[in-house]
Design an enzyme around this catalytic site. Structure first.
Site, short mmCIF file in Angstrom:
data_model
loop_
_atom_site.label_atom_id
_atom_site.label_comp_id
_atom_site.label_asym_id
_atom_site.label_seq_id
_atom_site.Cartn_x
_atom_site.Cartn_y
_atom_site.Cartn_z
N HIS A 1 0.82 -1.22 0.00
CA HIS A 1 0.00 0.00 0.00
C HIS A 1 0.85 1.26 0.00
O HIS A 1 0.37 2.33 -0.34
CB HIS A 1 -1.06 -0.02 1.11
CG HIS A 1 -0.59 0.32 2.49
ND1 HIS A 1 -0.32 -0.63 3.45
CD2 HIS A 1 -0.38 1.52 3.09
CE1 HIS A 1 0.04 -0.03 4.57
NE2 HIS A 1 0.02 1.27 4.38
N ASP B 1 1.09 -7.65 2.22
CA ASP B 1 1.25 -6.22 1.96
C ASP B 1 2.73 -5.81 1.81
O ASP B 1 3.28 -5.12 2.66
CB ASP B 1 0.59 -5.46 3.13
CG ASP B 1 0.29 -4.02 2.77
OD1 ASP B 1 0.84 -3.52 1.79
OD2 ASP B 1 -0.51 -3.39 3.50
N SER C 1 3.97 2.35 8.40
CA SER C 1 3.77 1.30 7.42
C SER C 1 5.05 1.08 6.64
O SER C 1 5.69 2.03 6.21
CB SER C 1 2.65 1.67 6.47
OG SER C 1 1.46 1.22 7.01
N1 ARG Z 1 -4.70 0.61 7.44
C1 ARG Z 1 -3.39 0.62 6.89
C2 ARG Z 1 -2.72 2.00 7.15
O1 ARG Z 1 -3.29 2.88 7.68
C3 ARG Z 1 -3.29 0.13 5.50
C4 ARG Z 1 -4.08 0.84 4.45
C5 ARG Z 1 -4.00 0.36 3.04
N2 ARG Z 1 -4.98 -0.63 2.73
C6 ARG Z 1 -6.27 -0.45 2.36
N3 ARG Z 1 -7.02 -1.49 2.21
N4 ARG Z 1 -6.80 0.73 2.12
O2 ARG Z 1 -2.39 2.81 6.38
N1 ASP Z 2 -1.27 1.44 7.92
C1 ASP Z 2 -0.58 2.55 8.54
C2 ASP Z 2 0.41 3.20 7.60
O1 ASP Z 2 0.19 3.24 6.41
C3 ASP Z 2 0.04 2.12 9.82
C4 ASP Z 2 -0.86 2.35 11.00
O2 ASP Z 2 -1.59 3.34 10.99
O3 ASP Z 2 -0.78 1.56 11.92
O4 ASP Z 2 1.36 3.82 7.99
#
Ligand code: ARG
Ligand code: ASP
Length: 721
Positions: free
Chosen positions: A86, A222, A656
């Site tokens: 991502h 990921d 991330s």
């Molecule tokens: N929650 C994760 C972070 O804040 C990964 C986000 C990417 N994935 C998604 N399905 N949108 O950034």
């Molecule tokens: N998914 C998040 C990021 O893209 C990490 C988090 O918020 O825990 O940095």
């Protein structure tokens, strides 16, 4: 006398820290020595010098800021780096077309010649950091106004940065900590020739999609891989085919055995923002008003986009990157709000604030410095709250559609023309440029997009009107009541359909012979111009003023807290600077009667498989490997193929892609998310529920070797068996 001592004793126990620090914290690498004993007690076998050392190469040389908001790490001495899928997403999208769809099918370079340069992507490596507080605050005293204070600070910062970058290729920046009680200088090397090396198919890299996002148990592969290129002297250089792979001072070795429950881990990366010191007033506003408004507006947008994406692969590609961002915030705010309410953060903060007030009235010196600060917060926040809501609605509703973003371009052009008294020719020149941009926009499958964007505009504006604007802006209410029979939908449909920004033909007609006066009467320009006047020209200057006031209140409040709880180890809020968080692999109980294990395996991918749901389609090759149990050397001691694990490291957005390392500083995972129940950790950390989610590095290696057959990459790495 005795009485006094007893009272003092009672008071001092009242002031024990809100939470005792364990697992919570994002520590500055330069000050890590202070945590060394605790880290070793938790299982760490190396020293903090191995993590951060400016005189010798240390783990910090393997860690980088990836782009402008993620982390990555070197895993070979030829500049090969790994981060999240991502994080590389927009770069993978940029390399993809419907015919050559790397996003869907994955991409692997089987030799360096096949790697794809990613324009605009940067990698930032920290050379060194330094506490420059006294230099930054030179000449500052308590008698200065905020404005005078910041003028002096800005000037000092400029001088320090200039000195740090004189006669070298480094870039320097200084960041405030604890709301300006401390300042650190960061001297960085920024690389710009970065090439895409590998990405798994979306159905692996984003398996579970937005359905599983922010959730555990997780099965998302990921990760993606890039390579940093440098000139012949190993220095940053813009893209050139003569550039060669960068040789990092340090790259991470991989622990091929992984970690198990209870093991020590640490995360080294660039967390973006946390707000642990917020007062009860601010937290209340977030949980009661801001998050619910944001969630409602984004739900409306997501419904529209998701329908469109299910219609065709072309539409999926078109909206994928934007929607991932919209959905990510949406889901996080839902989890965060629930967590704040469950932990009862507002009451706990109120209680703390009462204690602070008592403490601040005990001595004359404290009274002078801190007394009355909580009520100042209360007063300032009550003025800020509505202004912040108007800013929120501007971004999340008014500017949600491309239609309004394009209108904003027209409005800015008009404002420039009027302000600078443009001649007809100059105005026309600008209009021609804008038309060129708009023509590209309209040529890009506009008929389909028109329906999507029109719906987004009407839906979000309707919510904006019903929940906010009808009470705040009389003019809009009058217009809708008198001319549109009180139907906001009728009004916004009218605006869309009658604006020259709703079709290429109309835009050409209006912009080829551009007339300022005439375009001002366009219904979209007229609407946005009125809102601009209210929000940007009236509310925003006041909001900026109040925000700087709030920041200076926090500067004093945080200093006071540090004095009051002098035994507590404080860590500064995340601010996109390099930090270390540490903890242990740890399961958790999300709710009554439910226990989660600390890791997942490929079995879970097969359990989730559903060919009819996009997020749960399993790649045929992966299924084949699963059926043959062809996992190579990457299984755990039970013979399972691990996919992800959770631990109690305190992380946030920006972390991330961060390396998750074991007790010896070897790579065991790649951080990519947090568990739903713990997403309030940016505001309040809860040891029982806050977990970071990491991809098990063995799953990446399995995908690279077995699924992609990219042995060229495996060979570059150093895997400890
Ligand atoms: N929650 C994760 C972070 O804040 C990964 C986000 C990417 N994935 C998604 N399905 N949108 O950034
Ligand atoms: N998914 C998040 C990021 O893209 C990490 C988090 O918020 O825990 O940095």
């Amino acid at each position: 006398m005795v009485k006094k001592i007893i009272i003092y004793f009672m008071l001092s126990t009242l002031f024990l820290p809100l939470t005792s620090i364990a697992d919570e914290g994002m520590w500055l690498p330069i000050l890590l020595k202070k945590r060394e004993a605790d880290m070793q007690k938790n299982g760490m076998k190396i020293t903090t010098q191995d993590i951060y050392n400016v005189n010798n190469s240390s783990l910090k040389d393997a860690v980088m800021m990836f782009g402008r908001g993620c982390t990555g790490e070197f895993i070979s001495n030829e500049g090969l780096l790994i981060t999240n899928h991502h994080c590389g997403y927009s770069n993978i999208v940029a390399q993809s077309t419907v015919e050559r769809d790397y996003l869907t099918n994955g991409f692997w370079a089987y030799n360096k010649g096949e790697e794809l340069p990613c324009a605009g992507l940067t990698i930032t490596l920290l050379a060194y950091m330094e506490d420059v507080t006294s230099k930054v605050l030179e000449g500052v005293n308590n008698k200065l106004s905020e404005k005078e204070r910041s003028l002096i600070i800005d000037k000092n910062i400029k001088t320090i940065c200039e000195a740090a970058t004189k006669d070298n290729h480094y870039k320097a920046e200084i960041k405030p900590f604890y709301y300006g009680n401390q300042y650190f200088l960061y001297v960085n090397e920024v690389f710009t020739d970065i090439r895409l090396v590998g990405a798994p198919p979306s159905n692996i890299g984003k398996f579970g999609g937005d359905t599983d996002n922010w959730m555990w148990p997780r099965h998302t592969g990921d990760f993606s891989m890039f390579r940093v290129y440098a000139n012949k002297d190993n220095k940053p250089s813009k893209y050139s085919k003569d550039n060669i792979p960068y040789t990092p001072k340090k790259f991470l070795k991989i622990n091929g055995k992984g970690v198990s429950e209870g093991d020590f881990t640490f995360v080294f990366g660039y967390p973006g923002t946390t707000q642990q010191f917020l007062t009860s007033h601010a937290v209340n506003q977030i949980a009661k008003n801001e998050n619910p408004a944001r969630i409602k507006l984004r739900s409306a947008r997501l419904d529209v986009y998701n329908n469109a994406m299910n219609e065709s692969p072309a539409q999926r590609l078109r909206y994928a990157s934007g929607v991932a961002g919209i959905a990510n915030g949406w889901k996080k705010w839902i989890g965060e709000t629930k967590g704040i309410n469950r932990l009862d953060v507002v009451s706990k903060k109120q209680e703390f604030e009462r204690k602070f007030e008592i403490w601040s009235n005990v001595t004359e010196q404290r009274k002078e410095e801190y007394s009355g600060i909580i009520s100042s917060f209360e007063k300032t926040y009550s003025e800020i709250a509505p202004l912040e809501m108007s800013y929120l609605y501007l971004n999340e509703a008014v500017l949600a559609s491309d239609f309004m973003k394009n209108t904003k371009d027209v409005l800015s052009m008009i404002k420039r023309a009027t302000k600078n008294n443009y001649t007809k020719q100059t105005s026309q020149k600008e209009a021609d440029l804008l038309l060129e941009k708009l023509e590209k926009y309209f040529n890009n499958d506009y008929d389909k997009h028109n329906i999507v964007d029109r719906t987004i505009f009407i839906q979000t504006m309707k919510i904006f009107y019903e929940d906010f604007a009808n009470k705040k802006y009389n003019w809009i209410k009058e217009r809708i009541d008198f001319n549109f029979k009180s139907s906001p939908e009728a009004y916004f449909s009218y605006v869309y359909d009658n604006s020259f920004l709703s079709s290429k033909k109309k835009a050409e007609k209006a912009l080829k012979k551009f007339k300022v006066e005439k375009s001002l009467s366009d219904p979209a320009v007229e609407l946005l111009s009125a809102l601009w006047g209210d929000v940007i020209e009236k509310d925003m200057p006041r909001l900026t003023e109040l925000e700087s006031r709030i920041d200076s209140l926090y500067r004093v409040y945080v200093k006071g807290q540090m004095e009051m709880e002098s035994a507590k180890e404080f860590y500064p809020d995340a601010n996109l600077t390099l930090r270390v968080a540490y903890g242990n692999v740890k399961p958790y109980k999300p709710k009554d009667g439910v226990s989660y294990k600390s890791y997942t395996t490929i079995e879970g991918i097969m359990e989730k498989e559903n060919p009819d749901i996009y997020d749960y389609v399993v790649v045929p090759k992966l299924k084949e490997l699963y059926n043959k149990k062809d996992y190579g050397r990457y299984t755990n001691e039970k013979g399972e193929m691990p996919v992800a694990f959770i631990a109690s490291n305190h992380t946030t957005g920006g972390n991330s892609g961060s390396p998750v390392m074991d007790a010896n500083g070897n790579l065991v995972g790649i951080n990519f998310d947090r568990c739903w129940e713990g997403t309030m950790s940016d505001i309040a950390y809860d040891l029982d529920q806050c977990r970071n989610i990491s991809l098990d590095i063995r799953y990446c290696l399995f995908i690279i070797e077995k699924l992609a057959g990219a042995n060229n990459l495996i060979k570059e790495m150093s895997i400890i068996e």
